[in-house]
Every structure is written in structure tokens, then in C-alpha cells.
Design a protein around this motif. Structure first.
Motif, PDB file in Angstrom:
ATOM      1  N   ALA A  24       0.858  -1.193   0.000  1.00  0.00           N
ATOM      2  CA  ALA A  24       0.000   0.000   0.000  1.00  0.00           C
ATOM      3  C   ALA A  24       0.885   1.231   0.000  1.00  0.00           C
ATOM      4  N   ASP A  25       0.305   2.335  -0.482  1.00  0.00           N
ATOM      5  CA  ASP A  25       0.941   3.639  -0.357  1.00  0.00           C
ATOM      6  C   ASP A  25      -0.023   4.547   0.390  1.00  0.00           C
ATOM      7  N   GLY A  26       0.082   5.845   0.204  1.00  0.00           N
ATOM      8  CA  GLY A  26      -0.765   6.743   0.953  1.00  0.00           C
ATOM      9  C   GLY A  26      -2.232   6.706   0.563  1.00  0.00           C
ATOM     10  N   THR A  27      -2.530   6.281  -0.666  1.00  0.00           N
ATOM     11  CA  THR A  27      -3.901   6.401  -1.162  1.00  0.00           C
ATOM     12  C   THR A  27      -4.445   5.132  -1.818  1.00  0.00           C
ATOM     13  N   LEU A  28      -3.692   4.027  -1.807  1.00  0.00           N
ATOM     14  CA  LEU A  28      -4.131   2.812  -2.495  1.00  0.00           C
ATOM     15  C   LEU A  28      -3.451   1.600  -1.876  1.00  0.00           C
ATOM     16  N   SER A  29      -4.133   0.451  -1.917  1.00  0.00           N
ATOM     17  CA  SER A  29      -3.525  -0.816  -1.503  1.00  0.00           C
ATOM     18  C   SER A  29      -3.768  -1.852  -2.591  1.00  0.00           C
ATOM     19  N   TRP A  30      -2.894  -2.860  -2.676  1.00  0.00           N
ATOM     20  CA  TRP A  30      -3.005  -3.870  -3.724  1.00  0.00           C
ATOM     21  C   TRP A  30      -2.256  -5.129  -3.312  1.00  0.00           C
ATOM     22  N   ASP A  31      -2.609  -6.248  -3.973  1.00  0.00           N
ATOM     23  CA  ASP A  31      -1.927  -7.506  -3.705  1.00  0.00           C
ATOM     24  C   ASP A  31      -1.521  -8.234  -4.984  1.00  0.00           C
ATOM     25  N   SER A  32      -1.620  -7.544  -6.114  1.00  0.00           N
ATOM     26  CA  SER A  32      -1.172  -8.115  -7.388  1.00  0.00           C
ATOM     27  C   SER A  32      -0.859  -6.985  -8.357  1.00  0.00           C
ATOM     28  N   THR A  33      -0.104  -7.308  -9.384  1.00  0.00           N
ATOM     29  CA  THR A  33       0.269  -6.347 -10.422  1.00  0.00           C
ATOM     30  C   THR A  33       0.032  -6.992 -11.778  1.00  0.00           C
ATOM     31  N   THR A  34      -0.625  -6.271 -12.679  1.00  0.00           N
ATOM     32  CA  THR A  34      -0.908  -6.801 -14.016  1.00  0.00           C
ATOM     33  C   THR A  34       0.007  -6.142 -15.033  1.00  0.00           C
ATOM     34  N   VAL A  35       0.697  -6.975 -15.810  1.00  0.00           N
ATOM     35  CA  VAL A  35       1.528  -6.495 -16.904  1.00  0.00           C
ATOM     36  C   VAL A  35       0.839  -6.859 -18.215  1.00  0.00           C
ATOM     37  N   VAL A  36       0.673  -5.875 -19.083  1.00  0.00           N
ATOM     38  CA  VAL A  36       0.041  -6.053 -20.393  1.00  0.00           C
ATOM     39  C   VAL A  36       1.128  -5.969 -21.453  1.00  0.00           C
ATOM     40  N   ARG A 325      10.892  -6.788  -9.839  1.00  0.00           N
ATOM     41  CA  ARG A 325      10.735  -8.210  -9.503  1.00  0.00           C
ATOM     42  C   ARG A 325      10.114  -8.983 -10.664  1.00  0.00           C
ATOM     43  N   ILE A 326       9.069  -8.427 -11.272  1.00  0.00           N
ATOM     44  CA  ILE A 326       8.416  -9.089 -12.403  1.00  0.00           C
ATOM     45  C   ILE A 326       9.351  -9.153 -13.599  1.00  0.00           C
ATOM     46  N   GLU A 327      10.043  -8.066 -13.870  1.00  0.00           N
ATOM     47  CA  GLU A 327      10.916  -8.027 -15.047  1.00  0.00           C
ATOM     48  C   GLU A 327      12.127  -8.936 -14.889  1.00  0.00           C
ATOM     49  N   ALA A 328      12.568  -9.171 -13.672  1.00  0.00           N
ATOM     50  CA  ALA A 328      13.668 -10.109 -13.453  1.00  0.00           C
ATOM     51  C   ALA A 328      13.202 -11.550 -13.509  1.00  0.00           C
ATOM     52  N   ALA A 329      11.971 -11.813 -13.048  1.00  0.00           N
ATOM     53  CA  ALA A 329      11.484 -13.190 -12.951  1.00  0.00           C
ATOM     54  C   ALA A 329      10.896 -13.711 -14.255  1.00  0.00           C
ATOM     55  N   TYR A 330      10.244 -12.845 -15.037  1.00  0.00           N
ATOM     56  CA  TYR A 330       9.472 -13.323 -16.186  1.00  0.00           C
ATOM     57  C   TYR A 330       9.970 -12.801 -17.530  1.00  0.00           C
ATOM     58  N   PHE A 331      11.007 -11.985 -17.531  1.00  0.00           N
ATOM     59  CA  PHE A 331      11.626 -11.525 -18.770  1.00  0.00           C
ATOM     60  C   PHE A 331      13.058 -12.055 -18.824  1.00  0.00           C
ATOM     61  N   THR A 332      13.558 -12.257 -20.021  1.00  0.00           N
ATOM     62  CA  THR A 332      14.985 -12.471 -20.187  1.00  0.00           C
ATOM     63  C   THR A 332      15.655 -11.120 -20.425  1.00  0.00           C
ATOM     64  N   GLY A 333      16.949 -11.045 -20.125  1.00  0.00           N
ATOM     65  CA  GLY A 333      17.701  -9.828 -20.409  1.00  0.00           C
ATOM     66  C   GLY A 333      17.653  -8.777 -19.332  1.00  0.00           C
ATOM     67  N   ALA A 334      17.212  -9.138 -18.106  1.00  0.00           N
ATOM     68  CA  ALA A 334      17.132  -8.153 -17.038  1.00  0.00           C
ATOM     69  C   ALA A 334      18.517  -7.613 -16.693  1.00  0.00           C
ATOM     70  N   LEU A 335      18.568  -6.323 -16.369  1.00  0.00           N
ATOM     71  CA  LEU A 335      19.823  -5.649 -16.053  1.00  0.00           C
ATOM     72  C   LEU A 335      20.158  -5.791 -14.572  1.00  0.00           C
ATOM     73  N   ASP A 336      21.415  -5.601 -14.245  1.00  0.00           N
ATOM     74  CA  ASP A 336      21.906  -5.713 -12.875  1.00  0.00           C
ATOM     75  C   ASP A 336      22.012  -4.316 -12.263  1.00  0.00           C
ATOM     76  N   PRO A 337      21.264  -4.030 -11.183  1.00  0.00           N
ATOM     77  CA  PRO A 337      21.294  -2.687 -10.593  1.00  0.00           C
ATOM     78  C   PRO A 337      22.449  -2.455  -9.629  1.00  0.00           C
ATOM     79  N   SER A 338      23.323  -3.419  -9.474  1.00  0.00           N
ATOM     80  CA  SER A 338      24.408  -3.288  -8.504  1.00  0.00           C
ATOM     81  C   SER A 338      25.251  -2.047  -8.791  1.00  0.00           C
TER      82      SER A 338
END
Length: 367
Positions: A24-36, A325-338
Motif C-alpha cells: 500500500a501507499d498513501g492512497t491505495l492498496s493492492w496484492d497483485s500487479t498486471t503487466v500487459v 521483480r516481475i521483469e527479473a522473474a518473467y523476462f529475459t535480459g534483465a539488467l543488474d542494478p548493482s
């Protein structure tokens, strides 16, 4: 008009992926994220674009936009973007329609770069080799131990020098806890890490000024959406009375929005998955530069990495927990933020270098 490499198909899918904890943030709560997702095919290549929003966004692609893109030269991305923008006049552009348009635009840029066999950052034209980022999450639902673990992972695990947490809990009705969480964050990350907060428009004007003054005393340098981003005069007031940099712009769906927003903030935010894709984001960056401002990429870090390297007035991109998290788990080619930066295109892969793992995500498919 004929063309050698027409866009032959736009394939749409959507996946709703549970969060790893309630958020949640200041004005919304959620438990899933949809990627189109939009996959643009032509000339034996496939370009990938995506946005985060309701699965109905995909219907806007197929029902409103595809007829204005199919058959068009894949090199003509700007023309496709303009045609789509004109086509949605009566439907209304803001919201999921803009998300649909943005996903198609991103897919077309990726397709063009793949057809030319160059990284997207080289196709657009880089001004920097690395792109700074900040770790973003710190949801109001996190208890102190969870918050500390996330912060420690960013700062001490990945060497990220900038972090952001959510405040404004319960529409600004929990200010003591907001400030306690900011103090806890500062204690966790130490004195040298840049500390940002995001109220998601939860506070009233005077309340935001009072909170902003307390934040400055805690070494907060970035105060995002202290009041609603629709309240331009309120943003101006808070900006003028607070030492923290005031940032907003994530809900910009067209250029006039950014033209109105730029005079009342210290840093303009723009989200390529909402503002017209890569085409729209580059134009928003130009609006910011014309007002003497830097621009920051909102969410969807791998959408922004390449285009962010191509503007001279970039501040950073947001390494948002859900999307990273989604882009690292379900996409190939994710970048390293280190180290707190990414290097888009460093490996030489054409386009933005990302592919979606449909098989791994099949259990979450909703469209």
C-alpha cells in the motif's frame, strides 16, 4: 504506399502476478500487479512492449489501435504514434488507452531496433553509457523488520546510493507513523545514502508543508507527490516552502500535461508506459529541459533504461520493487542494478534486449 518491412501483427497478452507481500501507499492498496504485453511482428523479427495496468488495456490495443499500425512501415514509429493518437480522440486518451498506445509504441521501437540489429540505446542515440537508479518500495504495509530488510538489500547488498519509501499512510492520517518510518529508514541506510519519500498525493497543502519541513530535518531530498498531482497550485506552494525537491508527473498521458506540470516542480517525472511510449517520453524530457528541469523515469525500469541514457537532463530511473521483480522473474535480459547504475545495450543485444517468458508465467495469464 507500400513498404518493405510492414508491421504484420500485434499480439496482446496480460498476466496478473501476486505481490510477494501486501502493499500500500498513501492512497491505495493492492496484492497483485498486471503487466500487459504487446508483441509487434514484422520482417521476421518481434518487438516487445509492455505497460502496467488493467487487462482491459489489451482490448484497447486490439479494438482501437491495431488497425492504425498494421501494414505500416516498421521504420515509421513516429508516424504510427501520431496515427494512434489521432485515432483515440473520441475514446479519450488518458488512462488505459494511453497505456495501450504506450505499449505499442515501445514494441515498435524494439522491433525497429531489432530489424536494424542495433541496441535501442544506439538507435535513439546515447548521451551516457550508464543510467543512475534508485531503489523504490518501502510500502506503508511493511513492518519495520521488512522495511529494514529491503533497504539493507538495496544499500548494502546492491550498493544503491538512493532509496525511496512510501509515506502519507491512510490519506495523510498517520503522520507520526510516517515520520517514524522515515527516521527508521535513515537509521537503517546511514547518513550518506540519499533518502526519498513518496506521499502519492495523500496530504493537504498545509499538511504537506509541515511534513516537508520535518522531512528536511531528517535529510530527505526528494518529496514526491506531496499533494495530488492534479493540484498544480498546491505543488507550487509546497515546492516554494520546502527544502526538499518536489517531484511529480507520473500521471502524464500527453505533452500538455507536462507543460502544465513543469513550472511547479523541481524534477519532472514521466512514465513511458503511460505517456506515449518511448516517443512520448523523449518529448516529455524535452519539455523538462526547456524549463531547466531534469527528468526521472517512473517505474518499469527496463522500459526506461535505454531511453534514459539518451537525454542530457536525466536525473535517474526508478527501480520499483513490483516491476523490477516481475521483469527479473518473467523476462529475459534483465539488467543488474548493482552499484546504483545500469548499462543498457552494453552486451550488444538488439532492441531493448528483453523477451517475455510466456511459459513460466502461464499460470498468471488473464488475457
Amino acid at each position: 504506399m507500400t513498404c518493405d518491412r510492414p508491421v504484420e501483427a500485434l499480439e496482446v497478452s496480460a498476466y496478473t502476478i501476486p505481490t510477494d507481500a501486501p502493499e500500500a501507499d498513501g492512497t491505495l492498496s493492492w496484492d497483485s500487479t498486471t503487466v500487459v504485453l504487446v508483441e509487434a511482428r514484422g520482417g521476421g523479427e518481434t518487438g516487445l512492449g509492455w505497460t502496467y495496468g488493467p487487462s482491459d488495456t489489451g482490448t484497447a490495443v486490439t479494438g482501437l489501435l491495431s488497425g492504425h499500425v498494421l501494414g505500416r512501415d516498421a521504420m515509421d514509429v513516429a508516424g504510427a504514434n501520431e496515427a494512434m493518437g489521432r485515432a483515440v480522440r473520441n475514446a479519450g486518451r488518458p488512462g488505459l488507452v494511453a497505456g495501450a498506445l504506450s505499449a505499442v509504441d515501445i514494441a515498435l521501437w524494439d522491433l525497429k531496433a531489432r530489424l536494424l540489429q542495433v541496441p535501442l540505446v544506439r538507435l535513439i542515440g546515447a548521451v551516457a553509457e550508464t543510467v543512475p537508479l534508485y531503489g523504490s518500495g518501502g510500502f506503508t504495509t511493511y513492518h519495520d523488520t521488512h522495511l529494514a530488510a529491503q533497504l539493507t538489500s538495496w544499500v548494502h547488498g546492491h550498493g544503491i546510493e538512493r532509496v525511496k519509501i512510501k509515506i502519507g499512510e491512510s490519506w495523510g492520517r498517520a503522520v507520526p507513523r510516517d515520520l517514524a518510518r522515515v527516521r527508521h529508514t535513515r537509521q537503517t541506510i546511514g547518513p550518506d545514502t540519499a533518502l526519498y519519500v513518496d506521499a502519492n498525493g495523500a496530504y493537504t497543502r498545509k499538511q504537506a508543508v509541515r511534513v516537508g519541513q520535518a522531512l528536511a530535518d531528517l535529510g530527505v531530498g526528494w518529496f514526491e507527490e506531496p499533494v495530488s498531482s492534479d493540484d498544480l497550485e498546491g505543488l507550487r506552494l509546497v515546492r516554494d516552502l520546502c527544502a526538499c525537491d518536489i517531484a511529480a508527473g507520473e500521471y502524464g498521458y500527453d505533452l500538455p500535461y507536462f507543460a502544465r506540470m513543469a513550472p511547479v516542480v523541481d524534477c519532472l517525472q514521466a512514465d513511458a508506459t503511460r505517456c506515449g511510449g518511448i516517443t512520448g517520453w523523449l518529448r516529455a524530457a524535452a519539455v523538462a529541459q526547456a524549463h531547466g528541469l531534469e527528468i526521472s523515469g517512473h517505474c518499469a525500469p527496463h522500459v526506461h533504461a535505454h531511453v534514459a541514457a539518451c537525454v542530457p537532463n536525466l536525473r535517474h530511473i526508478e527501480w520499483f520493487h513490483d516491476h523490477a521483480r516481475i521483469e527479473a522473474a518473467y523476462f529475459t535480459g534483465a539488467l543488474d542494478p548493482s552499484g546504483g547504475t545500469v548499462r543498457p545495450g552494453a552486451g550488444g543485444e538488439p532492441g531493448h534486449g528483453m523477451r517475455f517468458r510466456h511459459e513460466e508465467a502461464i499460470a498468471h495469464r488473464v488475457l
